[in-house]
Write a protein that holds these residues in place. Structure first.
Motif, PDB file in Angstrom:
ATOM      1  N   ALA A 220       0.876  -1.066  -0.379  1.00  0.00           N
ATOM      2  CA  ALA A 220       0.192   0.419   0.210  1.00  0.00           C
ATOM      3  C   ALA A 220       1.203   1.483  -0.017  1.00  0.00           C
ATOM      4  CB  ALA A 220      -1.157  -0.498   0.944  1.00  0.00           C
ATOM      5  N   LEU A 221       1.920   1.911   0.606  1.00  0.00           N
ATOM      6  CA  LEU A 221       2.950   1.970   0.787  1.00  0.00           C
ATOM      7  C   LEU A 221       4.074   3.272  -0.791  1.00  0.00           C
ATOM      8  CD1 LEU A 221       6.048   1.836   3.315  1.00  0.00           C
ATOM      9  CD2 LEU A 221       3.377   2.996   3.465  1.00  0.00           C
ATOM     10  N   LEU A 222       3.528   1.584  -1.721  1.00  0.00           N
ATOM     11  CA  LEU A 222       3.870   1.886  -3.013  1.00  0.00           C
ATOM     12  C   LEU A 222       3.168   3.436  -3.680  1.00  0.00           C
ATOM     13  CD1 LEU A 222       5.125  -1.410  -3.767  1.00  0.00           C
ATOM     14  CD2 LEU A 222       6.681   0.478  -3.116  1.00  0.00           C
ATOM     15  N   GLU A 223       1.670   2.636  -3.320  1.00  0.00           N
ATOM     16  CA  GLU A 223       1.231   3.707  -4.585  1.00  0.00           C
ATOM     17  C   GLU A 223       1.072   5.460  -4.102  1.00  0.00           C
ATOM     18  OE1 GLU A 223      -2.763   1.903  -2.216  1.00  0.00           O
ATOM     19  OE2 GLU A 223      -2.371   0.867  -3.240  1.00  0.00           O
ATOM     20  N   ARG A 224       1.563   6.174  -2.280  1.00  0.00           N
ATOM     21  CA  ARG A 224       1.800   6.850  -2.572  1.00  0.00           C
ATOM     22  C   ARG A 224       3.213   7.703  -2.963  1.00  0.00           C
ATOM     23  NH1 ARG A 224       1.000   6.937   4.251  1.00  0.00           N
ATOM     24  NH2 ARG A 224      -0.165   5.597   4.132  1.00  0.00           N
ATOM     25  N   ALA A 225       4.344   7.214  -3.741  1.00  0.00           N
ATOM     26  CA  ALA A 225       5.791   7.027  -3.955  1.00  0.00           C
ATOM     27  C   ALA A 225       5.219   8.482  -4.925  1.00  0.00           C
ATOM     28  CB  ALA A 225       6.507   5.737  -4.170  1.00  0.00           C
ATOM     29  N   PRO A 226       6.169   9.171  -5.059  1.00  0.00           N
ATOM     30  CA  PRO A 226       5.957  10.210  -5.989  1.00  0.00           C
ATOM     31  C   PRO A 226       6.908  10.197  -7.581  1.00  0.00           C
ATOM     32  CG  PRO A 226       7.430  10.663  -4.166  1.00  0.00           C
ATOM     33  CD  PRO A 226       7.577   9.018  -3.989  1.00  0.00           C
ATOM     34  N   ALA A 227       5.951  10.523  -8.467  1.00  0.00           N
ATOM     35  CA  ALA A 227       5.725   9.714 -10.156  1.00  0.00           C
ATOM     36  C   ALA A 227       7.424   9.519 -10.812  1.00  0.00           C
ATOM     37  CB  ALA A 227       4.643  10.259 -10.790  1.00  0.00           C
ATOM     38  N   ASP A 228       7.951  10.621  -9.871  1.00  0.00           N
ATOM     39  CA  ASP A 228       9.665  11.513 -10.968  1.00  0.00           C
ATOM     40  C   ASP A 228      10.463  11.047 -10.310  1.00  0.00           C
ATOM     41  OD1 ASP A 228       9.249  12.713  -8.106  1.00  0.00           O
ATOM     42  OD2 ASP A 228       9.626  14.809  -8.792  1.00  0.00           O
ATOM     43  N   LEU A 229      10.984   8.969  -9.616  1.00  0.00           N
ATOM     44  CA  LEU A 229      11.943   8.755  -9.061  1.00  0.00           C
ATOM     45  C   LEU A 229      12.400   7.876 -10.409  1.00  0.00           C
ATOM     46  CD1 LEU A 229      10.589   7.017  -6.333  1.00  0.00           C
ATOM     47  CD2 LEU A 229      11.664   8.548  -6.331  1.00  0.00           C
ATOM     48  N   PRO A 230      13.404   8.407 -10.544  1.00  0.00           N
ATOM     49  CA  PRO A 230      14.293   7.371 -11.868  1.00  0.00           C
ATOM     50  C   PRO A 230      13.398   6.070 -11.396  1.00  0.00           C
ATOM     51  CG  PRO A 230      15.738   8.597 -10.828  1.00  0.00           C
ATOM     52  CD  PRO A 230      14.991   8.362  -9.675  1.00  0.00           C
ATOM     53  N   ALA A 231      14.186   5.419 -12.660  1.00  0.00           N
ATOM     54  CA  ALA A 231      12.959   3.682 -12.544  1.00  0.00           C
ATOM     55  C   ALA A 231      14.182   3.224 -11.722  1.00  0.00           C
ATOM     56  CB  ALA A 231      13.090   3.287 -13.848  1.00  0.00           C
ATOM     57  N   ILE A 232      15.199   3.485 -11.561  1.00  0.00           N
ATOM     58  CA  ILE A 232      15.999   2.203 -11.268  1.00  0.00           C
ATOM     59  C   ILE A 232      16.637   2.618  -9.275  1.00  0.00           C
ATOM     60  CG2 ILE A 232      18.656   3.986 -11.491  1.00  0.00           C
ATOM     61  CD1 ILE A 232      19.002   0.699 -12.075  1.00  0.00           C
ATOM     62  N   LEU A 233      15.579   3.633  -8.931  1.00  0.00           N
ATOM     63  CA  LEU A 233      15.931   4.149  -7.384  1.00  0.00           C
ATOM     64  C   LEU A 233      14.458   4.048  -7.183  1.00  0.00           C
ATOM     65  CD1 LEU A 233      18.190   7.164  -7.543  1.00  0.00           C
ATOM     66  CD2 LEU A 233      18.373   4.632  -7.004  1.00  0.00           C
ATOM     67  N   ASP A 234      13.164   3.446  -7.577  1.00  0.00           N
ATOM     68  CA  ASP A 234      12.079   3.177  -7.439  1.00  0.00           C
ATOM     69  C   ASP A 234      11.529   1.862  -7.527  1.00  0.00           C
ATOM     70  OD1 ASP A 234       9.054   3.235  -7.790  1.00  0.00           O
ATOM     71  OD2 ASP A 234       9.142   4.626  -9.298  1.00  0.00           O
ATOM     72  N   TYR A 235      11.448   1.955  -6.281  1.00  0.00           N
ATOM     73  CA  TYR A 235      10.339   0.751  -5.795  1.00  0.00           C
ATOM     74  C   TYR A 235       9.502  -0.386  -6.336  1.00  0.00           C
ATOM     75  CZ  TYR A 235      12.239   1.285  -0.774  1.00  0.00           C
ATOM     76  OH  TYR A 235      12.925   1.734  -0.019  1.00  0.00           O
ATOM     77  N   ARG A 236       8.765   0.994  -7.207  1.00  0.00           N
ATOM     78  CA  ARG A 236       7.940  -0.025  -8.426  1.00  0.00           C
ATOM     79  C   ARG A 236       8.746  -0.284  -9.062  1.00  0.00           C
ATOM     80  NH1 ARG A 236       4.328   5.628  -7.524  1.00  0.00           N
ATOM     81  NH2 ARG A 236       6.695   6.108  -7.806  1.00  0.00           N
ATOM     82  N   ALA A 237       9.787  -0.087 -10.179  1.00  0.00           N
ATOM     83  CA  ALA A 237      10.055  -0.521 -11.089  1.00  0.00           C
ATOM     84  C   ALA A 237      10.758  -1.883 -11.016  1.00  0.00           C
ATOM     85  CB  ALA A 237      11.414   0.334 -11.563  1.00  0.00           C
ATOM     86  N   HIS A 238      11.092  -2.505  -9.358  1.00  0.00           N
ATOM     87  CA  HIS A 238      11.872  -3.192  -8.581  1.00  0.00           C
ATOM     88  C   HIS A 238      11.139  -4.022  -8.973  1.00  0.00           C
ATOM     89  CE1 HIS A 238      16.279  -1.734  -9.010  1.00  0.00           C
ATOM     90  NE2 HIS A 238      15.594  -0.665  -8.230  1.00  0.00           N
ATOM     91  N   LEU A 239       9.598  -3.838  -8.266  1.00  0.00           N
ATOM     92  CA  LEU A 239       8.356  -4.646  -7.607  1.00  0.00           C
ATOM     93  C   LEU A 239       7.894  -5.537  -9.331  1.00  0.00           C
ATOM     94  CD1 LEU A 239       6.915  -6.143  -5.637  1.00  0.00           C
ATOM     95  CD2 LEU A 239       5.647  -4.434  -6.131  1.00  0.00           C
ATOM     96  N   GLN A 240       7.806  -5.022 -10.404  1.00  0.00           N
ATOM     97  CA  GLN A 240       7.366  -5.198 -11.583  1.00  0.00           C
ATOM     98  C   GLN A 240       7.836  -5.909 -11.895  1.00  0.00           C
ATOM     99  OE1 GLN A 240       6.701  -1.761 -13.543  1.00  0.00           O
ATOM    100  NE2 GLN A 240       4.999  -2.733 -14.743  1.00  0.00           N
ATOM    101  N   ALA A 241       9.134  -5.865 -12.022  1.00  0.00           N
ATOM    102  CA  ALA A 241      10.454  -6.218 -13.017  1.00  0.00           C
ATOM    103  C   ALA A 241      10.866  -8.537 -11.601  1.00  0.00           C
ATOM    104  CB  ALA A 241      12.081  -5.647 -13.296  1.00  0.00           C
ATOM    105  N   ARG A 242      10.237  -7.410 -10.922  1.00  0.00           N
ATOM    106  CA  ARG A 242      10.501  -8.983  -9.968  1.00  0.00           C
ATOM    107  C   ARG A 242      12.107  -9.108  -9.498  1.00  0.00           C
ATOM    108  NH1 ARG A 242       6.339 -12.035  -8.904  1.00  0.00           N
ATOM    109  NH2 ARG A 242       7.633 -13.601  -8.357  1.00  0.00           N
ATOM    110  N   SER A 243      12.820  -8.137  -8.921  1.00  0.00           N
ATOM    111  CA  SER A 243      14.143  -7.757  -8.543  1.00  0.00           C
ATOM    112  C   SER A 243      15.179  -8.151  -9.537  1.00  0.00           C
ATOM    113  CB  SER A 243      14.112  -8.575  -8.075  1.00  0.00           C
ATOM    114  OG  SER A 243      13.415  -8.044  -6.708  1.00  0.00           O
ATOM    115  N   ILE A 244      14.172  -8.705 -11.029  1.00  0.00           N
ATOM    116  CA  ILE A 244      14.801  -8.215 -11.898  1.00  0.00           C
ATOM    117  C   ILE A 244      15.390  -7.333 -13.999  1.00  0.00           C
ATOM    118  CG2 ILE A 244      16.755 -10.176 -13.588  1.00  0.00           C
ATOM    119  CD1 ILE A 244      15.110 -12.652 -12.101  1.00  0.00           C
TER     120      ILE A 244
END
Ligand SMILES: Cc1ncc(COP(=O)(O)O)c(C=O)c1O
Length: 370
Positions: A220-244
């Protein structure tokens, strides 16, 4: 004459603060995997991170971790790089981007102090408790903390690796986001992970070699994260890529998977792990308490760490002599952190009772010689 380690090899007597000791069985498995990873037939160092084998390894590692911690699906598990230090920045980048909000930090030792400056770059910070005035010899008691209901989050370090101070209770409020750096005591004892919104732990203490850092985050915390993070620093990008997302540290993640299997198959569960850790720590602290004229424990007794037993001797010369004789007897890694000096015996999960017994006997004999 000091008996010396005899049958234990140098790896078993590595009391380093980190990277720390690994189970002998895991070292053997890693040796084999460097030649030929089971199920692949190639060196683990050359296995593609895009292979099905590696994707399954990540999944299995996550399943084992969830089973050990009883971690529900409310929390995601990420395998990231950049060490715990990168998390000092990623936490406020995700959770403190609004300048109206204030994050609360407990400043209880060397590593929690380091975690605070990156937060200042993102928003407001309140140090809820500062142990520096007391020389970082103790942790706060529950009645000393007045955490605010409107804080962005509360951050603390569960085990201060340098000073050997460990929380034996969970600070903060259950209605405020609780963030914990568990780098040096993750999986050392059972706890309820659902009381935490974000936990991070680098591998090089209880989990494996340096190179991978685990992040457990409430989805649920990920929903509030700012939209302008570089993907490599964004937890959501890592989650979506299953840590790869990019090339992950395949070898380090493989090592973590073997350490978790060791914990499950040889130790059993976190209750048993904790029981073993307690016995090791009690053995060393009992020597310290028996020779107060020689050994001076750093941490207040209530806050003593099960992982890092930190003590001083009366003079720097005695400490140097202690370390000299310890090295001669086959022990390594006992020098205190450069910020503190003194002696630190790190007895992470993989440290055996036998090795701790040998260190305790060495300390007793050193004391008896006067
Ligand atoms: C509790 C704790 N947090 C953070 C760190 C920093 O970790 P890293 O070197 O992985 O950035 C350490 C290092 O030992 C630590 O013990």
């Amino acid at each position: 004459m000091i008996k010396g380690p005899g049958r234990l090899d140098a790896n078993a007597l590595n009391f380093s603060g980190g990277p720390g000791v690994l189970p002998a069985r895991v070292l053997e498995e890693l040796e084999e995997a460097i030649r030929s990873a089971p199920g692949v037939g190639l060196s683990i160092l050359g296995v593609s991170h895009r292979s099905d084998w590696f994707a399954e390894l990540v999944d299995q590692t996550e399943r084992d971790l969830r089973a050990l911690l009883r971690l529900p699906e409310s929390h995601a598990v990420l395998f990231l790089q950049g060490g715990a230090s990168l998390q000092f920045s990623l936490v406020p980048m995700h959770l403190l981007r609004s300048k109206e909000q204030t994050a609360e930090y407990l400043r209880t030792g060397y590593w929690s102090a380091k975690s605070i400056s990156p937060a200042h770059l993102e928003g407001q910070v309140r140090v809820l408790w500062d142990g520096e005035g007391g020389g970082f010899h103790r942790l706060p008691r529950p009645h000393e903390l007045k955490p605010a209901a409107d804080a962005a989050y509360l951050h603390y370090v569960s085990n201060e690796t340098v000073e050997g101070l460990q929380f034996h209770w969970i600070p903060g409020r259950d209605d405020v986001i609780r963030v914990c750096d568990m780098s040096s005591d993750f999986l050392a004892y059972p706890f309820d992970p659902t009381r935490f919104d974000l936990i991070y732990a680098h591998a090089q203490k209880n989990l494996g070699p340096a190179g991978v850092t685990l992040v457990l985050i409430r989805r649920a915390l990920l929903e509030r994260a700012p939209a302008d993070l570089p993907a490599i620093l964004d937890y959501r990008a890592h989650l979506q890529a299953r840590s790869i997302y990019n090339t992950p540290p395949v070898f380090a993640i493989y090592a973590v998977s073997r350490v978790l299997r060791w914990l499950i198959e040889e130790i059993g569960d976190l209750d048993r792990m904790c029981e073993r850790n307690r016995r090791k720590a009690e053995r060393l602290y009992s020597v310290i308490d028996r020779y107060p004229e020689l050994y001076r424990g750093w941490a207040a007794p209530e806050d003593r760490s099960l992982m890092n037993v930190v003590f001083r001797l009366a003079t720097p010369e005695r400490e140097a002599e202690f370390l000299r004789q310890a090295t001669q007897a086959g022990f390594s890694g006992l020098q205190g952190h450069r910020a503190l000096g003194g002696i630190r015996a790190s007895i992470y999960n993989a440290m055996t009772l036998v090795a701790v017994e040998q260190l305790a006997e060495f300390m007793e004999e050193f004391a008896a010689k006067g």
